[in-house]
Design a protein around this motif. Structure first.
Motif, PDB file in Angstrom:
ATOM      1  N   GLY A 234       7.692  -7.422   7.944  1.00  0.00           N
ATOM      2  CA  GLY A 234       6.307  -7.624   8.340  1.00  0.00           C
ATOM      3  C   GLY A 234       5.478  -8.086   7.155  1.00  0.00           C
ATOM      4  O   GLY A 234       5.995  -8.333   6.065  1.00  0.00           O
ATOM      5  N   LEU A 235       4.176  -8.180   7.352  1.00  0.00           N
ATOM      6  CA  LEU A 235       3.267  -8.586   6.283  1.00  0.00           C
ATOM      7  C   LEU A 235       2.093  -7.620   6.259  1.00  0.00           C
ATOM      8  O   LEU A 235       1.573  -7.239   7.312  1.00  0.00           O
ATOM      9  N   ASN A 244       2.812   3.105  -3.105  1.00  0.00           N
ATOM     10  CA  ASN A 244       4.206   2.937  -3.502  1.00  0.00           C
ATOM     11  C   ASN A 244       4.835   1.742  -2.796  1.00  0.00           C
ATOM     12  O   ASN A 244       4.628   1.540  -1.589  1.00  0.00           O
ATOM     13  N   VAL A 245       5.607   0.982  -3.538  1.00  0.00           N
ATOM     14  CA  VAL A 245       6.339  -0.149  -2.966  1.00  0.00           C
ATOM     15  C   VAL A 245       7.769  -0.157  -3.495  1.00  0.00           C
ATOM     16  O   VAL A 245       8.035   0.285  -4.614  1.00  0.00           O
ATOM     17  N   PHE A 246       8.689  -0.644  -2.663  1.00  0.00           N
ATOM     18  CA  PHE A 246      10.029  -0.998  -3.114  1.00  0.00           C
ATOM     19  C   PHE A 246      10.000  -2.477  -3.514  1.00  0.00           C
ATOM     20  O   PHE A 246       9.388  -3.298  -2.827  1.00  0.00           O
ATOM     21  N   VAL A 247      10.677  -2.805  -4.591  1.00  0.00           N
ATOM     22  CA  VAL A 247      10.861  -4.199  -4.987  1.00  0.00           C
ATOM     23  C   VAL A 247      12.344  -4.514  -4.915  1.00  0.00           C
ATOM     24  O   VAL A 247      13.159  -3.831  -5.547  1.00  0.00           O
ATOM     25  N   PHE A 248      12.699  -5.534  -4.121  1.00  0.00           N
ATOM     26  CA  PHE A 248      14.097  -5.926  -3.938  1.00  0.00           C
ATOM     27  C   PHE A 248      14.304  -7.345  -4.458  1.00  0.00           C
ATOM     28  O   PHE A 248      13.573  -8.261  -4.078  1.00  0.00           O
ATOM     29  N   GLY A 298      15.833 -14.819 -12.200  1.00  0.00           N
ATOM     30  CA  GLY A 298      16.467 -14.394 -10.952  1.00  0.00           C
ATOM     31  C   GLY A 298      15.602 -13.489 -10.115  1.00  0.00           C
ATOM     32  O   GLY A 298      15.674 -13.510  -8.890  1.00  0.00           O
ATOM     33  N   ALA A 299      14.781 -12.647 -10.756  1.00  0.00           N
ATOM     34  CA  ALA A 299      13.941 -11.710 -10.006  1.00  0.00           C
ATOM     35  C   ALA A 299      12.687 -12.365  -9.451  1.00  0.00           C
ATOM     36  O   ALA A 299      12.004 -11.774  -8.608  1.00  0.00           O
ATOM     37  N   ILE A 300      12.351 -13.556  -9.923  1.00  0.00           N
ATOM     38  CA  ILE A 300      11.167 -14.237  -9.415  1.00  0.00           C
ATOM     39  C   ILE A 300      11.329 -14.468  -7.911  1.00  0.00           C
ATOM     40  O   ILE A 300      12.352 -14.956  -7.447  1.00  0.00           O
ATOM     41  N   GLY A 301      10.305 -14.104  -7.147  1.00  0.00           N
ATOM     42  CA  GLY A 301      10.375 -14.189  -5.692  1.00  0.00           C
ATOM     43  C   GLY A 301      10.798 -12.901  -5.017  1.00  0.00           C
ATOM     44  O   GLY A 301      10.828 -12.825  -3.790  1.00  0.00           O
ATOM     45  N   SER A 302      11.134 -11.862  -5.809  1.00  0.00           N
ATOM     46  CA  SER A 302      11.535 -10.572  -5.219  1.00  0.00           C
ATOM     47  C   SER A 302      10.454 -10.057  -4.275  1.00  0.00           C
ATOM     48  O   SER A 302       9.256 -10.220  -4.514  1.00  0.00           O
ATOM     49  N   SER A 303      10.889  -9.402  -3.206  1.00  0.00           N
ATOM     50  CA  SER A 303       9.955  -8.907  -2.191  1.00  0.00           C
ATOM     51  C   SER A 303       9.431  -7.521  -2.550  1.00  0.00           C
ATOM     52  O   SER A 303      10.195  -6.646  -2.949  1.00  0.00           O
ATOM     53  N   TRP A 304       8.125  -7.319  -2.400  1.00  0.00           N
ATOM     54  CA  TRP A 304       7.479  -6.025  -2.578  1.00  0.00           C
ATOM     55  C   TRP A 304       7.205  -5.470  -1.182  1.00  0.00           C
ATOM     56  O   TRP A 304       6.356  -6.003  -0.456  1.00  0.00           O
ATOM     57  N   LEU A 305       7.919  -4.413  -0.816  1.00  0.00           N
ATOM     58  CA  LEU A 305       7.847  -3.900   0.550  1.00  0.00           C
ATOM     59  C   LEU A 305       7.126  -2.569   0.598  1.00  0.00           C
ATOM     60  O   LEU A 305       7.536  -1.589  -0.024  1.00  0.00           O
ATOM     61  N   LEU A 306       6.062  -2.549   1.360  1.00  0.00           N
ATOM     62  CA  LEU A 306       5.260  -1.356   1.593  1.00  0.00           C
ATOM     63  C   LEU A 306       5.802  -0.615   2.805  1.00  0.00           C
ATOM     64  O   LEU A 306       6.198  -1.241   3.794  1.00  0.00           O
ATOM     65  N   LYS A 312      16.010   1.361   9.202  1.00  0.00           N
ATOM     66  CA  LYS A 312      15.933   0.076   9.896  1.00  0.00           C
ATOM     67  C   LYS A 312      15.876  -1.110   8.936  1.00  0.00           C
ATOM     68  O   LYS A 312      15.873  -2.255   9.370  1.00  0.00           O
ATOM     69  N   ARG A 313      15.782  -0.817   7.649  1.00  0.00           N
ATOM     70  CA  ARG A 313      15.779  -1.841   6.613  1.00  0.00           C
ATOM     71  C   ARG A 313      14.574  -2.767   6.698  1.00  0.00           C
ATOM     72  O   ARG A 313      14.652  -3.949   6.339  1.00  0.00           O
ATOM     73  N   ILE A 314      13.438  -2.260   7.153  1.00  0.00           N
ATOM     74  CA  ILE A 314      12.247  -3.096   7.276  1.00  0.00           C
ATOM     75  C   ILE A 314      11.008  -2.373   6.742  1.00  0.00           C
ATOM     76  O   ILE A 314      10.960  -1.146   6.673  1.00  0.00           O
ATOM     77  N   GLY A 315      10.029  -3.151   6.372  1.00  0.00           N
ATOM     78  CA  GLY A 315       8.740  -2.660   5.923  1.00  0.00           C
ATOM     79  C   GLY A 315       7.731  -3.779   6.041  1.00  0.00           C
ATOM     80  O   GLY A 315       7.844  -4.645   6.910  1.00  0.00           O
ATOM     81  N   TYR A 316       6.747  -3.778   5.139  1.00  0.00           N
ATOM     82  CA  TYR A 316       5.704  -4.801   5.150  1.00  0.00           C
ATOM     83  C   TYR A 316       5.687  -5.510   3.798  1.00  0.00           C
ATOM     84  O   TYR A 316       5.507  -4.874   2.762  1.00  0.00           O
ATOM     85  N   LEU A 317       5.871  -6.805   3.822  1.00  0.00           N
ATOM     86  CA  LEU A 317       5.795  -7.581   2.589  1.00  0.00           C
ATOM     87  C   LEU A 317       4.371  -7.517   2.055  1.00  0.00           C
ATOM     88  O   LEU A 317       3.422  -7.903   2.742  1.00  0.00           O
ATOM     89  N   ASN A 318       4.219  -7.024   0.819  1.00  0.00           N
ATOM     90  CA  ASN A 318       2.888  -6.827   0.249  1.00  0.00           C
ATOM     91  C   ASN A 318       2.785  -7.440  -1.148  1.00  0.00           C
ATOM     92  O   ASN A 318       1.851  -7.150  -1.889  1.00  0.00           O
ATOM     93  N   GLY A 319       3.763  -8.280  -1.492  1.00  0.00           N
ATOM     94  CA  GLY A 319       3.740  -8.957  -2.771  1.00  0.00           C
ATOM     95  C   GLY A 319       5.055  -9.665  -3.025  1.00  0.00           C
ATOM     96  O   GLY A 319       6.051  -9.414  -2.329  1.00  0.00           O
ATOM     97  N   VAL A 320       5.072 -10.574  -3.989  1.00  0.00           N
ATOM     98  CA  VAL A 320       6.291 -11.240  -4.457  1.00  0.00           C
ATOM     99  C   VAL A 320       6.218 -11.328  -5.968  1.00  0.00           C
ATOM    100  O   VAL A 320       5.170 -11.630  -6.537  1.00  0.00           O
TER     101      VAL A 320
END
Length: 361
Positions: A234-235, A244-248, A298-306, A312-320
């Motif tokens: 999501g966004l 808190n965010v996960f960065v992948f 390599g990490a440039i473009g990584s997703s920041w998931l809120l 379910k392996r999903i969240g909200y994209l809140n940054g890159v």
């Protein structure tokens, strides 16, 4: 660069996020769209570049090292990013097929992968990226400078594809050729770090399907839409700083002291709170950061998931991730940096979400 936007409708509450499905109004000329491969013939040329000569361009691709080290980035306690309207979210597409019911470990998102392209140096490179929700389940989000060529100032990087779950030449869910790129006008024209994000529509995925002797070329088979295969995040926009965010992503390269912490071959993650950051070197007045040991290549473009849901392996994209920084001067990267997602970010996303891509095969 912050602008005052007029809010165009009501919103409803949804958990910890205010779910604004009617978004801030945005002038159409704030969004820049550019064709990457707008015909089947052009898409075929892209596929041949990556799959020709025994996938050598995939194998030889190196992590993109343009604008990875954000010099003089600093944490700030006053000023910084601020919402330009009410907070809002776009729900995710779940990866329900293989969702884990319970696990103490963090289940890595299948939405994340690598974007490959040919750089201004004529050589193959890659960044990190993720699949996001859209009407036709065909959208990828990454850093703006993993799409737009800030080195040669050519419109876009060449031979652009997204490969979710890429590992050592393997493309488990197919290869998705980029069709059209969408970014903010201020990044395309001024390289404004506060607007360094891009959304790219992609064709249906394809995989090799033997050799066509008559046409003397590889045959391919259609494997369907990106979102149907791996889901789509999501966004979230106009959210509070300090969450808190996960960065992948796929970090690679070295710290300034020479320590080679990551090789970029496998998906990694970090977790922490966001905070306000400024980085004049990249025209970044309203950035956010999070503590992270990721190196930039390599990490440039990584997703920041809120609010990432591991089951379910999903969240909200809140940054890159647009860069990393050594903020304490000990020659180790300690902070990853992203634009703050606000109503103008949503405006770029909205311009992309309803555009159909279709099939190549």
């Amino acid at each position: 660069m912050k602008r005052t936007l007029v809010f165009g409708g009501g919103v409803a509450a949804a958990g910890l996020l205010a779910a604004g499905l009617v978004a801030p109004a945005q002038a159409a000329n704030d969004v820049k769209s550019t064709n990457l491969a707008n015909t089947n013939f052009a898409a075929w040329q892209v596929i041949n570049y990556w799959w020709g000569e025994k996938h050598s361009n995939f194998v030889n691709a190196t992590p993109y090292n343009v604008e990875t080290d954000v010099k003089r980035a600093k944490h700030i306690s006053t000023g910084g990013p601020s919402a330009d309207s009410k907070a809002g979210i776009v729900p995710a597409i779940g990866d329900e097929k293989k969702a884990a019911s319970k696990s103490k470990n963090v289940n890595l998102p299948r939405t994340t992968g690598k974007v490959f392209f040919r750089g201004a140096d004529g050589k193959p490179h890659w960044c990190s990226a993720t699949s996001v929700q859209s009407q036709y389940r065909n959208l990828v989000a990454t850093a703006g400078h993993c799409v737009y060529d800030t080195v040669s100032n050519k419109a876009t990087l060449d031979k652009w594809v997204f490969v979710p779950g890429y590992y050592q030449g393997k493309t488990p869910w197919g290869i998705y050729v980029g069709k059209t790129a969408y970014t903010h006008y201020d990044f395309d024209v001024y390289e404004d770090g506060d607007r360094n994000y891009a959304f790219v529509t992609v064709y249906n995925g394809v995989l090799p399907d033997g050799w066509d002797r008559k046409k003397r070329r590889m045959k391919i088979k259609d494997v369907g839409r990106l979102g149907d295969n791996v889901g789509g995040q999501g966004l979230a926009y106009n959210q509070k700083v300090g969450v808190n965010v996960f960065v992948f992503g796929y970090p690679s390269g070295s710290h300034p002291d020479g320590n080679h912490a990551f090789n970029g071959k496998t998906l990694k993650w970090t977790y922490g709170k966001t905070f306000a950051v400024q980085a004049p070197a990249i025209k970044g007045e309203e950035l956010i950061g999070t503590k992270s040991s990721f190196t930039g290549q390599g990490a440039i473009g990584s997703s920041w998931l809120l609010q990432y849901k591991s089951a379910k392996r999903i969240g909200y994209l809140n940054g890159v991730t647009i860069g990393v920084s050594d903020t304490d001067g000990n020659k180790r990267y300690d902070t990853s940096v992203s634009p703050y997602f606000d109503g103008e970010t949503y405006g770029v996303y909205k311009a992309a979400i309803s555009n159909w891509s279709g099939k190549i095969a």
